[in-house]
Design a protein around this motif. Structure first.
Motif, PDB file in Angstrom:
ATOM      1  N   ASP A 285       0.828  -1.207   0.000  1.00 57.84           N
ATOM      2  CA  ASP A 285       0.000   0.000   0.000  1.00 57.84           C
ATOM      3  C   ASP A 285       0.867   1.264   0.000  1.00 57.84           C
ATOM      4  OD1 ASP A 285      -2.392   1.382  -0.176  1.00 57.84           O
ATOM      5  OD2 ASP A 285      -2.656   1.507   2.000  1.00 57.84           O
ATOM      6  N   HIS A 286       1.914   1.212  -0.831  1.00 64.49           N
ATOM      7  CA  HIS A 286       2.831   2.345  -0.995  1.00 64.49           C
ATOM      8  C   HIS A 286       3.247   2.338  -2.460  1.00 64.49           C
ATOM      9  CE1 HIS A 286       5.339   5.510   0.506  1.00 64.49           C
ATOM     10  NE2 HIS A 286       6.428   4.954   0.001  1.00 64.49           N
ATOM     11  N   HIS A 287       2.916   3.391  -3.189  1.00 65.12           N
ATOM     12  CA  HIS A 287       3.008   3.362  -4.641  1.00 65.12           C
ATOM     13  C   HIS A 287       3.998   4.385  -5.185  1.00 65.12           C
ATOM     14  CE1 HIS A 287      -0.930   1.833  -3.363  1.00 65.12           C
ATOM     15  NE2 HIS A 287      -0.629   0.885  -4.231  1.00 65.12           N
ATOM     16  N   PRO A 288       4.840   3.950  -6.131  1.00 59.45           N
ATOM     17  CA  PRO A 288       5.840   4.852  -6.710  1.00 59.45           C
ATOM     18  C   PRO A 288       5.292   5.604  -7.922  1.00 59.45           C
ATOM     19  CG  PRO A 288       6.132   2.695  -7.648  1.00 59.45           C
ATOM     20  CD  PRO A 288       4.991   2.587  -6.646  1.00 59.45           C
ATOM     21  N   ASP A 289       6.053   6.570  -8.362  1.00 58.06           N
ATOM     22  CA  ASP A 289       5.857   7.157  -9.675  1.00 58.06           C
ATOM     23  C   ASP A 289       6.746   6.364 -10.623  1.00 58.06           C
ATOM     24  OD1 ASP A 289       4.160   9.101  -8.653  1.00 58.06           O
ATOM     25  OD2 ASP A 289       5.756  10.580  -8.449  1.00 58.06           O
ATOM     26  N   LEU A 290       6.191   5.997 -11.771  1.00 60.64           N
ATOM     27  CA  LEU A 290       6.926   5.216 -12.759  1.00 60.64           C
ATOM     28  C   LEU A 290       6.951   5.951 -14.088  1.00 60.64           C
ATOM     29  CD1 LEU A 290       5.197   1.767 -12.131  1.00 60.64           C
ATOM     30  CD2 LEU A 290       7.471   2.428 -11.348  1.00 60.64           C
TER      31      LEU A 290
END
Length: 113
Positions: A72-77
């Protein structure tokens, strides 16, 4: 804490500035993650990955996405043929938290398999 120890931890909810890491902590954690660096404003860490083709790039993105959803921790890709740039930050703290380094270490562990 080394990269292997980081990769076995799980993200915790981080609401508020008290979870933001300070410069000495960030520097220590970055030493455990070769190739990762601070972005110019110091509020995120980033690394560029290269692959032999789009198929492998997409497989990597899918694996990172699965892990990010689980934590539940999302990066920028940012991605294209043969490359993917990953940027981790914790918006709720306005900078970097331990979660960013845990997830970066988990990305490295994906590639070590």
């Amino acid at each position: 804490m080394n990269a292997n120890e980081l990769s076995t931890r799980h993200c915790q909810p981080c609401k508020g500035k008290e979870h933001a890491l300070q410069a000495p902590q960030i520097a220590d954690l970055l030493q455990q993650l070769p190739g990762w660096s601070l972005v110019d404003d110091g509020r995120a860490i980033v690394k560029d990955f290269t692959f032999k083709d789009f198929h492998h790039t997409l497989g990597f993105i899918n694996a990172v996405g699965y892990m990010a959803n689980h934590e539940d921790h999302h990066p920028d890709l940012e991605a294209g043929y043969g490359h993917c740039r990953i940027l981790w930050s914790t918006h709720d703290v306005g900078g970097l938290s331990l979660n960013d380094f845990i997830c970066a270490a988990r990305v490295e562990a994906l590639l070590a398999r």
